[in-house]
Design an enzyme around this catalytic site. Structure first.
Site, PDB file in Angstrom:
ATOM      1  N   HIS A  62       0.796  -1.099  -0.130  1.00 41.04           N
ATOM      2  CA  HIS A  62       0.106   0.016   0.068  1.00 41.04           C
ATOM      3  C   HIS A  62       0.840   1.303  -0.120  1.00 41.04           C
ATOM      4  O   HIS A  62       2.027   1.174  -0.154  1.00 41.04           O
ATOM      5  CB  HIS A  62      -0.999  -0.141   1.190  1.00 41.04           C
ATOM      6  CG  HIS A  62      -1.505  -1.344   1.336  1.00 41.04           C
ATOM      7  ND1 HIS A  62      -2.400  -1.756   0.471  1.00 41.04           N
ATOM      8  CD2 HIS A  62      -1.385  -2.537   2.196  1.00 41.04           C
ATOM      9  CE1 HIS A  62      -3.194  -3.118   0.896  1.00 41.04           C
ATOM     10  NE2 HIS A  62      -2.183  -3.443   1.888  1.00 41.04           N
ATOM     11  N   GLU A  76      -1.853   0.447   8.315  1.00 35.20           N
ATOM     12  CA  GLU A  76      -0.801  -0.769   7.800  1.00 35.20           C
ATOM     13  C   GLU A  76       0.079  -0.320   6.906  1.00 35.20           C
ATOM     14  O   GLU A  76       1.388  -0.574   6.995  1.00 35.20           O
ATOM     15  CB  GLU A  76      -1.832  -1.787   7.050  1.00 35.20           C
ATOM     16  CG  GLU A  76      -1.123  -2.910   6.424  1.00 35.20           C
ATOM     17  CD  GLU A  76      -1.753  -3.493   5.507  1.00 35.20           C
ATOM     18  OE1 GLU A  76      -3.166  -3.349   5.066  1.00 35.20           O
ATOM     19  OE2 GLU A  76      -0.955  -4.455   4.634  1.00 35.20           O
ATOM     20  N   HIS A 124       3.063  -6.911   4.692  1.00 36.62           N
ATOM     21  CA  HIS A 124       1.503  -6.613   4.907  1.00 36.62           C
ATOM     22  C   HIS A 124       1.251  -6.721   6.166  1.00 36.62           C
ATOM     23  O   HIS A 124       1.866  -7.847   6.972  1.00 36.62           O
ATOM     24  CB  HIS A 124       0.621  -7.090   3.768  1.00 36.62           C
ATOM     25  CG  HIS A 124       0.606  -6.776   2.499  1.00 36.62           C
ATOM     26  ND1 HIS A 124      -0.160  -5.810   1.808  1.00 36.62           N
ATOM     27  CD2 HIS A 124       1.616  -6.928   1.625  1.00 36.62           C
ATOM     28  CE1 HIS A 124      -0.041  -5.623   0.812  1.00 36.62           C
ATOM     29  NE2 HIS A 124       1.237  -6.349   0.457  1.00 36.62           N
ATOM     30  N   GLU A 178       1.960 -11.525   6.019  1.00 37.67           N
ATOM     31  CA  GLU A 178       0.854 -10.849   6.705  1.00 37.67           C
ATOM     32  C   GLU A 178       1.284 -11.073   8.147  1.00 37.67           C
ATOM     33  O   GLU A 178       0.971 -11.817   8.807  1.00 37.67           O
ATOM     34  CB  GLU A 178      -0.651 -11.421   6.505  1.00 37.67           C
ATOM     35  CG  GLU A 178      -0.927 -11.540   5.027  1.00 37.67           C
ATOM     36  CD  GLU A 178      -1.638  -9.849   4.640  1.00 37.67           C
ATOM     37  OE1 GLU A 178      -1.572  -9.177   5.357  1.00 37.67           O
ATOM     38  OE2 GLU A 178      -1.904  -9.775   3.707  1.00 37.67           O
TER      39      GLU A 178
HETATM   40 ZN    ZN Z   1      -1.812  -5.156   2.926  1.00 38.78          ZN
END
Ligand code: ZN
Length: 274
Positions: A70, A107, A162, A239
Site C-alpha cells: 500500500h 498498515e 503486509h 501478513e
Molecule cells: Zn496489505
C-alpha cells in the site's frame, strides 16, 4: 543487530550470482577484511582447521526487493488505485488502502517502517536491497509495477510486507506463497522455500503464533494476488499479524517490536540463502 552467521556458504538454488567467491573451501587467502565483530574463533590447536580466513554472510551480494504494501496517499487517490490492472489470470485494482489498528495506526505505515528496518538489516550483511516505493506519502505503485521492479532487477528474492485486518478474534501471522499459474510456475518452488524460511524465522524471532484464521501452519497459497502472479522471481507476502486484534496490534505499534520483526525476517532470508 546481529545475524548469526551460518555454516559454509552454499551458493545454492540456481542463483547465478556472479561474485560469491568469499567462502570457499579454505584454500585461498581471502581478501575481505575480517569484520571486527565476526566470531573470534581462532583455535590454537595443532590440527588443521578448515576455517576460511573470513566468512561472508550468505546475504552478501544478494539482490533483494522489499515491497512495503500500500502507500500513504492511496486513500486520497481512489481513481488511480482502483484502476484495473491485468494479473495473469484476470484483473484486479492497481492497489488498495490497506487496514489499520482500531487506534488508527495504519498498515501502510507499519509496512513502510518494517521494510526500512529490514532494508537496513539486510544491507548490513551485504545484500543489495531495493524498496518498491521511496516514501510513505505517495500513491501506488500498482501491484503489477511492484512485481516488475523485482523482475527487472532479476532479484534473488522478494518479500511484500503486509498486515491483515480481520475480526478481532483472529490473531497470528501467515506467509502467502504463490499457487502457481502458468506465468509464475517456474518460481513457485523457490517461493515456497523462501516462504518456509521466512515463516520459521518469523515465528522463532517474534514469538507471534501462526494465524488462527487463515492458512495452515502459517502458510497460505494463492493465485489471486497480482504481486505473486506477475513475479518471475521467488516472492512471498508476509501478513505480519491482525491489526484488529488487540494483542497483535500492541506488538505492531511498538517500534522495538518492529525491529524484532525486521531482525527475524533478515534471519529468514539468511537461512534461505544458506
Ligand atoms: Zn496489505
Amino acid at each position: 543487530m546481529r545475524i548469526k552467521r551460518g555454516g559454509p556458504v552454499v551458493a545454492g538454488l540456481a542463483l547465478s550470482l556472479g561474485a560469491v567467491a568469499a567462502c570457499g573451501t579454505g584454500g585461498g587467502s581471502g581478501d575481505a577484511a575480517q569484520p571486527p565483530t565476526a566470531g573470534a574463533t581462532s583455535p590454537a590447536g595443532a590440527e588443521q582447521q578448515r576455517s576460511a580466513p573470513s566468512e561472508a554472510s550468505p546475504l552478501d551480494g544478494k539482490v533483494i526487493v522489499i515491497d512495503p504494501g500500500h502507500n500513504g496517499g492511496n486513500a486520497d487517490a481512489p481513481a488511480e488505485i482502483n484502476k484495473q490492472v491485468k494479473i495473469g489470470n484476470g484483473s484486479k485494482a492497481c492497489d488498495t488502502t490497506g487496514t489499520s489498528t482500531d487506534d488508527g495506526y495504519t498498515e501502510h505505515a507499519f509496512n513502510w517502517d518494517v521494510s526500512k528496518r529490514l532494508e537496513k538489516a539486510l544491507e548490513a550483511e551485504g545484500a543489495e536491497v531495493t524498496l518498491t516505493r521511496d516514501n510513505d506519502e505517495g500513491v501506488g505503485p500498482c501491484i503489477t509495477e511492484r512485481a516488475a521492479i523485482a523482475n527487472e532487477l532479476k532479484a534473488d528474492a522478494s518479500l511484500s510486507v503486509h498486515a491483515d485486518g480481520t475480526s478481532a478474534s483472529g490473531h497470528g501471522f501467515h506467509i502467502i506463497a504463490p499457487k502457481a499459474i502458468e506465468r509464475n510456475a517456474e518460481m513457485a518452488p523457490a517461493s515456497r522455500e523462501l516462504g518456509t524460511a521466512l515463516r520459521d524465522a518469523y515465528k522463532d524471532g517474534t514469538g507471534i503464533p501462526y494465524s488462527n484464521y487463515l492458512g495452515k501452519q502459517g502458510m497460505d497459497f494463492r493465485d489471486d494476488l497480482g504481486g505473486l502472479n506477475m513475479s518471475t522471481v521467488p516472492k512471498v507476502f508476509l501478513e505480519a499479524g491482525n491489526m484488529r486484534n488487540p494483542g497483535d496490534a500492541a506488538k505492531m505499534t511498538d517500534a522495538k517490536f518492529r525491529e524484532r520483526i525486521a531482525t527475524s525476517l533478515a534471519q529468514g532470508f539468511e537461512t534461505y540463502f544458506s
